[in-house]
Write an enzyme that holds these catalytic residues in place. Structure first.
Site, short mmCIF file in Angstrom:
data_model
loop_
_atom_site.label_atom_id
_atom_site.label_comp_id
_atom_site.label_asym_id
_atom_site.label_seq_id
_atom_site.Cartn_x
_atom_site.Cartn_y
_atom_site.Cartn_z
CG HIS A 169 47.14 45.61 33.56
ND1 HIS A 169 47.98 44.88 34.36
CD2 HIS A 169 45.92 45.04 33.66
CE1 HIS A 169 47.29 43.91 34.94
NE2 HIS A 169 46.04 43.98 34.53
CG HIS A 211 45.47 39.19 32.55
ND1 HIS A 211 45.10 40.25 31.74
CD2 HIS A 211 45.36 39.65 33.82
CE1 HIS A 211 44.78 41.29 32.48
NE2 HIS A 211 44.92 40.95 33.76
CB CYS A 249 41.17 42.79 42.34
SG CYS A 249 39.48 43.36 42.40
CG HIS A 269 46.79 39.64 38.22
ND1 HIS A 269 46.97 40.92 38.71
CD2 HIS A 269 46.02 39.77 37.12
CE1 HIS A 269 46.34 41.77 37.93
NE2 HIS A 269 45.75 41.11 36.96
CD GLU A 308 45.60 44.13 47.32
OE1 GLU A 308 44.46 44.61 47.54
OE2 GLU A 308 45.98 43.77 46.20
CE1 TYR A 354 37.27 43.91 34.48
CE2 TYR A 354 37.52 41.74 35.46
CZ TYR A 354 37.94 43.04 35.32
OH TYR A 354 39.04 43.48 36.00
CD GLU A 414 42.50 45.10 34.97
OE1 GLU A 414 42.84 44.07 34.34
OE2 GLU A 414 43.05 45.45 36.01
CD GLU A 456 41.71 41.27 35.58
OE1 GLU A 456 42.82 41.70 35.90
OE2 GLU A 456 40.71 41.31 36.33
CD1 TRP A 510 36.28 44.09 40.04
CD2 TRP A 510 37.17 45.51 38.57
NE1 TRP A 510 37.20 44.85 40.72
CE2 TRP A 510 37.76 45.74 39.84
CE3 TRP A 510 37.58 46.29 37.50
CZ2 TRP A 510 38.74 46.70 40.06
CZ3 TRP A 510 38.55 47.25 37.71
CH2 TRP A 510 39.12 47.45 38.97
#
Length: 181
Positions: free
Chosen positions: A29, A36, A71, A73, A91, A108, A118, A120, A164
């Site tokens: 980032h 990604h 959010c 990955h 989280e 986006y 970002e 992604e 997003w």
């Protein structure tokens, strides 16, 4: 298969969404963030409210901003649904039922005020939260359950929530998500 290295890796993609490798999240980032794989998740409670979270203020991308529930990955080789379940548990300390991918092709690109990008392919999931929220303060500064119409109103003002989420909410509306309000 989840990663065993201590460095969190992200899955790098080509413009057609095919995996081309991986890289440490901490190095991905920046102002020229490569495309990604990621995911977004919206969790609802029994009353039909959606869980909004405020990103921790020390996050690399979009610190302190209100956004969807979670959010993240997926690790290389990790199934997206497994990644969603893992990150929500890490989280927010809750489980998920009725998890489903509702926007599988969402993609986006957003530029933060500090120039961090970002970029992604970010399938969007919805589900129901199971248990009380116990956020990890390294990830989540605050959280609140709100009626979907509040999320819809926030999306109309792009500055009120993450870029997003602002893009996802109208698409979720069109798909009939959150219409219990």
């Amino acid at each position: 298969m989840p990663q065993t290295d201590t460095a969190e890796l992200v899955v790098l993609l080509d413009d057609d969404g095919r995996t081309i490798g991986s890289a440490p999240k901490a190095q991905v980032h920046h102002a020229s963030t490569p495309l990604h794989l990621a995911f977004s998740c919206y969790l609802f409670d029994d009353a039909g409210r959606v869980l909004l979270t405020r990103r921790a203020v020390h996050k690399r991308t979009f610190p302190g901003i209100w956004t969807n529930t979670c959010c993240g990955h997926p690790a290389p080789g990790e199934a997206l649904q497994d990644a969603v379940t893992r990150r929500v548990r890490e989280e927010l300390g809750v489980g998920i039922t009725d998890l489903r991918c509702v926007l599988p092709d969402f993609r986006y690109r957003a530029v933060a005020a500090d120039g961090v990008v970002e970029n992604e392919v970010c399938p969007v999931f919805c589900g129901r939260a199971v248990g009380q929220v116990h956020p990890d303060r390294d990830e989540v500064a605050d959280h609140v359950w709100v009626p979907w119409q509040h999320m819809r109103a926030a999306a109309e003002f792009g500055w009120a929530i993450s870029p997003w989420a602002a893009e996802q909410v109208p698409l979720l509306d069109a798909a009939g998500i959150g219409h219990r309000d």
